[in-house]
Design a protein around this motif. Structure first.
Motif, PDB file in Angstrom:
ATOM      1  N   PHE A  78       0.852  -1.195   0.000  1.00 37.77           N
ATOM      2  CA  PHE A  78       0.000   0.000   0.000  1.00 37.77           C
ATOM      3  C   PHE A  78       0.885   1.242   0.000  1.00 37.77           C
ATOM      4  CE2 PHE A  78      -2.231   3.471   2.130  1.00 37.77           C
ATOM      5  CZ  PHE A  78      -3.308   3.602   1.271  1.00 37.77           C
ATOM      6  N   THR A  79       0.651   2.091  -0.965  1.00 41.16           N
ATOM      7  CA  THR A  79       1.484   3.283  -1.132  1.00 41.16           C
ATOM      8  C   THR A  79       0.597   4.502  -1.345  1.00 41.16           C
ATOM      9  OG1 THR A  79       3.295   2.005  -2.128  1.00 41.16           O
ATOM     10  CG2 THR A  79       3.259   4.366  -2.576  1.00 41.16           C
ATOM     11  N   VAL A  80       0.923   5.574  -0.643  1.00 40.71           N
ATOM     12  CA  VAL A  80       0.364   6.898  -0.916  1.00 40.71           C
ATOM     13  C   VAL A  80       1.457   7.676  -1.621  1.00 40.71           C
ATOM     14  CG1 VAL A  80      -0.559   9.024   0.079  1.00 40.71           C
ATOM     15  CG2 VAL A  80      -1.081   6.816   1.159  1.00 40.71           C
ATOM     16  N   LEU A  81       1.164   8.159  -2.807  1.00 41.57           N
ATOM     17  CA  LEU A  81       2.175   8.864  -3.613  1.00 41.57           C
ATOM     18  C   LEU A  81       1.620  10.232  -3.997  1.00 41.57           C
ATOM     19  CD1 LEU A  81       4.924   8.754  -5.123  1.00 41.57           C
ATOM     20  CD2 LEU A  81       3.694   7.715  -7.048  1.00 41.57           C
ATOM     21  N   ILE A  82       2.324  11.265  -3.556  1.00 41.00           N
ATOM     22  CA  ILE A  82       1.868  12.653  -3.734  1.00 41.00           C
ATOM     23  C   ILE A  82       2.878  13.402  -4.604  1.00 41.00           C
ATOM     24  CG2 ILE A  82       1.345  14.796  -2.493  1.00 41.00           C
ATOM     25  CD1 ILE A  82       0.512  13.025  -0.100  1.00 41.00           C
ATOM     26  N   ASN A  83       2.373  14.244  -5.479  1.00 35.16           N
ATOM     27  CA  ASN A  83       3.201  15.044  -6.406  1.00 35.16           C
ATOM     28  C   ASN A  83       4.214  14.171  -7.142  1.00 35.16           C
ATOM     29  OD1 ASN A  83       1.793  17.101  -5.168  1.00 35.16           O
ATOM     30  ND2 ASN A  83       3.547  17.994  -4.113  1.00 35.16           N
ATOM     31  N   PRO A  84       3.749  13.106  -7.769  1.00 34.30           N
ATOM     32  CA  PRO A  84       4.691  12.148  -8.367  1.00 34.30           C
ATOM     33  C   PRO A  84       5.361  12.667  -9.640  1.00 34.30           C
ATOM     34  CG  PRO A  84       2.448  11.499  -8.875  1.00 34.30           C
ATOM     35  CD  PRO A  84       2.347  12.660  -7.916  1.00 34.30           C
ATOM     36  N   VAL A  85       6.585  12.190  -9.823  1.00 36.20           N
ATOM     37  CA  VAL A  85       7.337  12.402 -11.058  1.00 36.20           C
ATOM     38  C   VAL A  85       7.808  11.027 -11.527  1.00 36.20           C
ATOM     39  CG1 VAL A  85       9.381  13.426 -12.118  1.00 36.20           C
ATOM     40  CG2 VAL A  85       8.090  14.708 -10.386  1.00 36.20           C
ATOM     41  N   LEU A  86       7.512  10.692 -12.785  1.00 36.19           N
ATOM     42  CA  LEU A  86       7.881   9.388 -13.330  1.00 36.19           C
ATOM     43  C   LEU A  86       9.016   9.559 -14.340  1.00 36.19           C
ATOM     44  CD1 LEU A  86       4.413   7.709 -14.027  1.00 36.19           C
ATOM     45  CD2 LEU A  86       5.671   7.950 -11.877  1.00 36.19           C
ATOM     46  N   THR A  87       9.969   8.651 -14.275  1.00 33.82           N
ATOM     47  CA  THR A  87      11.068   8.628 -15.245  1.00 33.82           C
ATOM     48  C   THR A  87      11.194   7.209 -15.775  1.00 33.82           C
ATOM     49  OG1 THR A  87      12.216  10.277 -13.882  1.00 33.82           O
ATOM     50  CG2 THR A  87      13.491   9.190 -15.621  1.00 33.82           C
ATOM     51  N   PRO A  88      10.875   6.978 -17.049  1.00 34.50           N
ATOM     52  CA  PRO A  88      11.034   5.619 -17.592  1.00 34.50           C
ATOM     53  C   PRO A  88      12.491   5.183 -17.535  1.00 34.50           C
ATOM     54  CG  PRO A  88       9.692   6.983 -19.044  1.00 34.50           C
ATOM     55  CD  PRO A  88      10.281   7.906 -18.012  1.00 34.50           C
ATOM     56  N   VAL A 110      -3.247  -1.858 -23.075  1.00 34.83           N
ATOM     57  CA  VAL A 110      -2.591  -0.552 -22.991  1.00 34.83           C
ATOM     58  C   VAL A 110      -1.075  -0.728 -22.972  1.00 34.83           C
ATOM     59  CG1 VAL A 110      -2.389   1.552 -21.593  1.00 34.83           C
ATOM     60  CG2 VAL A 110      -4.545   0.280 -21.608  1.00 34.83           C
ATOM     61  N   PRO A 111      -0.347   0.029 -23.799  1.00 38.13           N
ATOM     62  CA  PRO A 111       1.120  -0.014 -23.722  1.00 38.13           C
ATOM     63  C   PRO A 111       1.627   0.840 -22.554  1.00 38.13           C
ATOM     64  CG  PRO A 111       0.440   1.517 -25.441  1.00 38.13           C
ATOM     65  CD  PRO A 111      -0.826   0.930 -24.867  1.00 38.13           C
ATOM     66  N   ARG A 112       2.564   0.270 -21.810  1.00 34.69           N
ATOM     67  CA  ARG A 112       3.195   1.021 -20.696  1.00 34.69           C
ATOM     68  C   ARG A 112       4.690   0.731 -20.706  1.00 34.69           C
ATOM     69  NH1 ARG A 112      -0.653   4.622 -18.781  1.00 34.69           N
ATOM     70  NH2 ARG A 112      -2.556   3.512 -18.193  1.00 34.69           N
ATOM     71  N   HIS A 113       5.445   1.646 -20.114  1.00 37.60           N
ATOM     72  CA  HIS A 113       6.871   1.387 -19.912  1.00 37.60           C
ATOM     73  C   HIS A 113       7.043   0.195 -18.973  1.00 37.60           C
ATOM     74  CE1 HIS A 113       8.332   4.927 -21.996  1.00 37.60           C
ATOM     75  NE2 HIS A 113       7.328   5.599 -21.461  1.00 37.60           N
ATOM     76  N   THR A 114       7.971  -0.689 -19.326  1.00 36.59           N
ATOM     77  CA  THR A 114       8.150  -1.896 -18.514  1.00 36.59           C
ATOM     78  C   THR A 114       8.834  -1.589 -17.189  1.00 36.59           C
ATOM     79  OG1 THR A 114      10.203  -2.325 -19.696  1.00 36.59           O
ATOM     80  CG2 THR A 114       8.239  -3.455 -20.474  1.00 36.59           C
ATOM     81  N   GLY A 115       9.649  -0.544 -17.168  1.00 35.88           N
ATOM     82  CA  GLY A 115      10.306  -0.180 -15.925  1.00 35.88           C
ATOM     83  C   GLY A 115      10.350   1.322 -15.778  1.00 35.88           C
ATOM     84  N   LEU A 116      10.198   1.784 -14.549  1.00 37.76           N
ATOM     85  CA  LEU A 116      10.295   3.218 -14.334  1.00 37.76           C
ATOM     86  C   LEU A 116      10.685   3.516 -12.894  1.00 37.76           C
ATOM     87  CD1 LEU A 116       7.191   5.138 -13.439  1.00 37.76           C
ATOM     88  CD2 LEU A 116       6.890   2.782 -14.037  1.00 37.76           C
ATOM     89  N   ARG A 117      11.217   4.718 -12.752  1.00 40.50           N
ATOM     90  CA  ARG A 117      11.520   5.262 -11.434  1.00 40.50           C
ATOM     91  C   ARG A 117      10.404   6.234 -11.076  1.00 40.50           C
ATOM     92  NH1 ARG A 117      16.726   9.219 -10.249  1.00 40.50           N
ATOM     93  NH2 ARG A 117      16.482   9.375  -7.970  1.00 40.50           N
ATOM     94  N   TYR A 118       9.868   6.096  -9.855  1.00 41.36           N
ATOM     95  CA  TYR A 118       8.913   7.120  -9.437  1.00 41.36           C
ATOM     96  C   TYR A 118       9.381   7.791  -8.162  1.00 41.36           C
ATOM     97  CZ  TYR A 118       6.349   3.535  -6.538  1.00 41.36           C
ATOM     98  OH  TYR A 118       5.962   2.553  -5.660  1.00 41.36           O
ATOM     99  N   GLN A 119       9.198   9.101  -8.177  1.00 41.15           N
ATOM    100  CA  GLN A 119       9.583   9.930  -7.038  1.00 41.15           C
ATOM    101  C   GLN A 119       8.385  10.777  -6.624  1.00 41.15           C
ATOM    102  OE1 GLN A 119      12.846  11.209  -9.712  1.00 41.15           O
ATOM    103  NE2 GLN A 119      14.020  11.475  -7.821  1.00 41.15           N
TER     104      GLN A 119
END
Ligand code: NI
Length: 177
Positions: A78-88, A110-119
């Motif tokens: 379970f994650t609460v993620l606020i003001n996220p920025v995604l980087t594939p 749906v196509p999605r990036h297989t891996g990403l960094r989220y901040q």
């Protein structure tokens, strides 16, 4: 505890970009997160974004429990993620089936990036920085899309791969995001 109404596709609020959270200490933010959690659990969703309950703030939550019927689907805490920025992490995309609580009873490829960094930040304003792949990455991309006013049907490349869940996957109890 409050279960909120989830807006459905066609409501213009789902197409409106959300604003960043500025005050992490506000009681309104804490209540929003409780309501989102209660609503997601009540509807057996894998994730929920604040705009789906009519709140135009950059807040998403997600959680995927391990399910023995779907051993290939990893569990996501379970994650609460606020003001996220995604980087594939790469240009690699993968097609996968998605559903959404705002598009009930439907499923699309749906196509999605297989891996990403989220901040971003958690509910108390502490930084979050994770690099993930596979289903975890898919759920995050789906939820963060909601903050940009994007519903998954807008990303389906071939609308022949869009249909009713009970027709596409008869007898399966699938989660929506
Ligand atoms: Ni959704």
């Amino acid at each position: 505890m409050a279960i909120r109404e989830v807006l459905k596709m066609g409501d213009p609020r789902l197409l409106t970009p959300a604003l960043p959270v500025a005050d992490f200490a506000s009681p309104e933010l804490a209540q929003l997160i409780v309501d989102m959690h209660d609503t997601m659990r009540a509807l057996n969703g894998a994730g929920l974004a604040a705009p789906q309950i009519g709140v135009g703030l950059q807040v998403v939550i997600f959680e995927v429990a391990a399910n023995p019927r779907y051993p290939d689907a990893e569990s996501v805490p379970f994650t609460v993620l606020i003001n996220p920025v995604l980087t594939p992490l790469s240009d690699e995309l993968e097609e996968g089936w998605e559903g959404c609580l705002s598009v009930p009873g439907m499923r699309g490829l749906v196509p999605r990036h297989t891996g990403l960094r989220y901040q971003g930040f958690d509910a108390s304003g502490q930084p979050i920085d994770r690099s993930v792949s596979a289903f975890h990455a898919r759920v995050v991309q789906h939820e963060v899309d909601h903050l940009h006013g994007i519903l998954y049907p807008l990303r389906i490349r071939d609308l022949r791969n869009f249909g009713f869940t009970e027709t596409l996957f008869p007898g399966q109890n699938l989660q929506d995001d």
